[in-house]
Design a protein around this motif. Structure first.
Motif, PDB file in Angstrom:
ATOM      1  N   ARG A   1     -14.019  -1.599   5.666  1.00 18.76           N
ATOM      2  CA  ARG A   1     -14.314  -2.897   6.245  1.00 18.76           C
ATOM      3  C   ARG A   1     -14.369  -4.152   5.595  1.00 18.76           C
ATOM      4  NH1 ARG A   1     -18.052  -3.260  11.646  1.00 18.76           N
ATOM      5  NH2 ARG A   1     -16.574  -1.933  13.138  1.00 18.76           N
ATOM      6  N   ARG A   2     -15.112  -3.600   4.686  1.00 18.20           N
ATOM      7  CA  ARG A   2     -14.910  -4.856   3.430  1.00 18.20           C
ATOM      8  C   ARG A   2     -13.068  -4.751   2.603  1.00 18.20           C
ATOM      9  NH1 ARG A   2     -20.522  -2.137  -0.083  1.00 18.20           N
ATOM     10  NH2 ARG A   2     -21.427  -4.056   1.370  1.00 18.20           N
ATOM     11  N   ARG A   3     -12.283  -3.718   2.491  1.00  7.13           N
ATOM     12  CA  ARG A   3     -11.337  -3.594   1.944  1.00  7.13           C
ATOM     13  C   ARG A   3     -10.578  -4.834   2.969  1.00  7.13           C
ATOM     14  NH1 ARG A   3     -10.559   2.055  -0.312  1.00  7.13           N
ATOM     15  NH2 ARG A   3     -12.144   2.466  -2.222  1.00  7.13           N
ATOM     16  N   GLU A   4     -10.868  -4.162   4.617  1.00  8.32           N
ATOM     17  CA  GLU A   4     -10.028  -5.230   5.401  1.00  8.32           C
ATOM     18  C   GLU A   4      -9.958  -6.085   5.514  1.00  8.32           C
ATOM     19  OE1 GLU A   4     -10.271  -5.474  10.451  1.00  8.32           O
ATOM     20  OE2 GLU A   4      -9.463  -3.327   9.214  1.00  8.32           O
ATOM     21  N   ALA A   5     -10.967  -6.781   5.337  1.00 11.28           N
ATOM     22  CA  ALA A   5     -11.130  -8.727   5.227  1.00 11.28           C
ATOM     23  C   ALA A   5     -11.062  -9.232   3.465  1.00 11.28           C
ATOM     24  CB  ALA A   5     -13.057  -8.407   4.670  1.00 11.28           C
ATOM     25  N   GLU A   6     -10.640  -8.616   3.033  1.00 11.28           N
ATOM     26  CA  GLU A   6     -10.438  -8.637   1.670  1.00 11.28           C
ATOM     27  C   GLU A   6      -8.863  -8.142   1.419  1.00 11.28           C
ATOM     28  OE1 GLU A   6     -11.396  -6.277  -1.562  1.00 11.28           O
ATOM     29  OE2 GLU A   6     -13.175  -6.926  -1.757  1.00 11.28           O
ATOM     30  N   ALA A   7      -8.433  -7.760   2.771  1.00 10.74           N
ATOM     31  CA  ALA A   7      -6.727  -7.788   2.287  1.00 10.74           C
ATOM     32  C   ALA A   7      -6.223  -9.289   3.671  1.00 10.74           C
ATOM     33  CB  ALA A   7      -5.965  -6.789   3.050  1.00 10.74           C
TER      34      ALA A   7
ATOM     35  N   ASN B   1      -7.777 -11.735   3.716  1.00 10.77           N
ATOM     36  CA  ASN B   1      -7.427 -13.189   3.049  1.00 10.77           C
ATOM     37  C   ASN B   1      -6.815 -13.007   1.770  1.00 10.77           C
ATOM     38  OD1 ASN B   1     -10.880 -13.839   4.184  1.00 10.77           O
ATOM     39  ND2 ASN B   1     -11.924 -13.101   3.608  1.00 10.77           N
ATOM     40  N   GLY B   2      -6.650 -12.705   1.653  1.00 12.65           N
ATOM     41  CA  GLY B   2      -4.925 -12.185   0.448  1.00 12.65           C
ATOM     42  C   GLY B   2      -6.526 -11.586  -0.940  1.00 12.65           C
ATOM     43  N   GLY B   3      -7.365 -10.660  -0.767  1.00 16.37           N
ATOM     44  CA  GLY B   3      -7.881 -10.808  -1.974  1.00 16.37           C
ATOM     45  C   GLY B   3      -9.002 -11.722  -2.932  1.00 16.37           C
ATOM     46  N   ASP B   4      -9.104 -13.011  -1.826  1.00 20.78           N
ATOM     47  CA  ASP B   4      -9.703 -13.866  -2.060  1.00 20.78           C
ATOM     48  C   ASP B   4     -10.888 -14.106  -2.017  1.00 20.78           C
ATOM     49  OD1 ASP B   4     -10.552 -16.735  -3.244  1.00 20.78           O
ATOM     50  OD2 ASP B   4      -9.458 -17.518  -1.773  1.00 20.78           O
ATOM     51  N   GLU B   5     -11.866 -13.397  -3.236  1.00 21.69           N
ATOM     52  CA  GLU B   5     -13.149 -13.710  -2.450  1.00 21.69           C
ATOM     53  C   GLU B   5     -14.084 -15.029  -2.124  1.00 21.69           C
ATOM     54  OE1 GLU B   5     -15.706 -10.411  -2.589  1.00 21.69           O
ATOM     55  OE2 GLU B   5     -13.499  -9.302  -2.406  1.00 21.69           O
ATOM     56  N   SER B   6     -13.795 -16.436  -1.881  1.00 21.32           N
ATOM     57  CA  SER B   6     -14.355 -17.226  -2.123  1.00 21.32           C
ATOM     58  C   SER B   6     -14.234 -17.266  -0.895  1.00 21.32           C
ATOM     59  CB  SER B   6     -13.522 -18.093  -2.534  1.00 21.32           C
ATOM     60  OG  SER B   6     -11.972 -18.654  -2.634  1.00 21.32           O
ATOM     61  N   PRO B   7     -15.343 -17.804   0.483  1.00 23.50           N
ATOM     62  CA  PRO B   7     -15.303 -18.441   2.081  1.00 23.50           C
ATOM     63  C   PRO B   7     -13.676 -19.178   1.838  1.00 23.50           C
ATOM     64  CG  PRO B   7     -17.105 -19.027   0.428  1.00 23.50           C
ATOM     65  CD  PRO B   7     -16.600 -18.319  -0.642  1.00 23.50           C
ATOM     66  N   ARG B   8     -13.384 -19.124   3.139  1.00 24.38           N
ATOM     67  CA  ARG B   8     -12.374 -19.785   3.699  1.00 24.38           C
ATOM     68  C   ARG B   8     -13.221 -21.788   3.606  1.00 24.38           C
ATOM     69  NH1 ARG B   8      -8.700 -16.918   7.924  1.00 24.38           N
ATOM     70  NH2 ARG B   8      -7.469 -15.154   6.308  1.00 24.38           N
ATOM     71  N   GLU B   9     -11.925 -22.216   3.076  1.00 22.90           N
ATOM     72  CA  GLU B   9     -11.950 -23.845   4.075  1.00 22.90           C
ATOM     73  C   GLU B   9     -11.992 -23.884   5.249  1.00 22.90           C
ATOM     74  OE1 GLU B   9     -10.736 -26.390   0.784  1.00 22.90           O
ATOM     75  OE2 GLU B   9     -10.840 -25.325  -0.990  1.00 22.90           O
ATOM     76  N   GLY B  10     -12.284 -25.066   5.356  1.00 20.28           N
ATOM     77  CA  GLY B  10     -12.201 -25.978   6.893  1.00 20.28           C
ATOM     78  C   GLY B  10     -13.197 -24.941   7.585  1.00 20.28           C
ATOM     79  N   ASN B  11     -14.051 -24.057   7.823  1.00 20.70           N
ATOM     80  CA  ASN B  11     -14.896 -23.459   8.847  1.00 20.70           C
ATOM     81  C   ASN B  11     -15.362 -25.118   9.483  1.00 20.70           C
ATOM     82  OD1 ASN B  11     -17.141 -24.172   7.107  1.00 20.70           O
ATOM     83  ND2 ASN B  11     -17.421 -22.171   6.584  1.00 20.70           N
TER      84      ASN B  11
END
Length: 64
Positions: free
Chosen positions: A43-49, A51-61
């Motif tokens: 699940r972590r690998r899927e989430a990284e894929a 997000n484009g491999g970006d570990e930072s949280p997305r903006e605009g949440n």
């Protein structure tokens, strides 16, 4: 020595069933732990894929 009359039934409650089942719990917990580890890793690998491999949280949440 105590004599038992004919027809009298004596039941002895034991915990033999519990002691006989204990060796099965170790491998069961081990297998469950491995399955949980693999699921979390995937699940972590899927989430990284996603997000484009970006570990930072997305903006605009919406939380500032």
């Amino acid at each position: 020595m105590r004599l038992v009359a004919v027809g009298q039934v004596s039941n002895v409650a034991t915990d033999v069933g519990l002691w006989m089942s204990l060796p099965a719990f170790g491998p069961a917990f081990l297998v469950a732990g491995v399955v949980i580890y693999v699921v979390r890793r995937d699940r972590r690998r899927e989430a990284e894929a996603l997000n484009g491999g970006d570990e930072s949280p997305r903006e605009g949440n919406g939380v500032e």
